[in-house]
Design a protein around this motif. Structure first.
Motif: not given
Length: 182
Positions: A19-20, A110, A113, A162-163
């Motif tokens: 995801t973001d 993102n 997504c 991702v993050s």
């Protein structure tokens, strides 16, 4: 990749996807049976609500009343921001907080997504890819075997990280903005 992921969502399956924020467990947020599977995979009580992702403000407005203050925050934020809304409709009931009839929703930032949700046409669940109580994995390689073995489909975007950070979570009550998680 999007087409295969879409097929799983349409069929009520669970997915593991970037995801973001972090690697997430997801499913169709309008399908209570699929949501039940997410709780089972996470070994999490259904009384604890989950976050839902939408692709746009327009999609968000189909499921909740969006206060003007929320619109201002969403239009000006540069980082992933989840807002808790009251009285959602059209969402699986087992995803909504039973105590106060609220739901945490984020407009995803993102590209993968956003495209996935746009094509699916409905919100999807997003919860960290870990068993409840265990640390949130900061990369794909940290995801527990139990999670990997439990989901129906793993999105392979050839990215490990991702993050390192979950989204900010806010709740708006009248004129007051309450920070739940920074």
């Amino acid at each position: 990749m999007i087409e295969e992921t879409l097929e799983h969502l349409v069929n009520g399956n669970t997915i593991l996807y970037p995801t973001d924020t972090v690697w997430g467990l997801g499913c169709d947020a309008t399908n209570s049976e699929a949501v039940k599977e997410i709780y089972k995979i996470k070994n999490r009580e259904e009384s604890k609500s989950l976050i839902v992702l939408v692709s746009s403000l327009e999609m968000l407005k189909k499921y909740v009343t969006v206060p003007e203050k929320a619109v201002q925050i969403l239009e000006n934020t540069t980082k992933p921001t989840t807002i808790i809304y009251s009285n959602p409709n059209g969402i699986a009931s087992n995803i909504v907080n039973k105590e106060d009839n609220t739901l945490a929703i984020r407009i995803v930032q993102n590209d993968f997504c956003k495209e996935l949700i746009d094509k699916f046409g409905k919100p999807i669940v997003s919860t960290s890819a870990n068993v409840s109580g265990n640390p949130t994995p900061k990369s794909f390689s940290e995801i527990e075997r139990a999670i990997l073995d439990s989901v129906d489909y793993i999105v392979n975007l050839q990215q490990d990280k991702v993050s390192e950070k979950s989204s900010t979570i806010l709740k708006i009550e009248g004129e007051e903005i309450i920070v739940i998680r920074e």
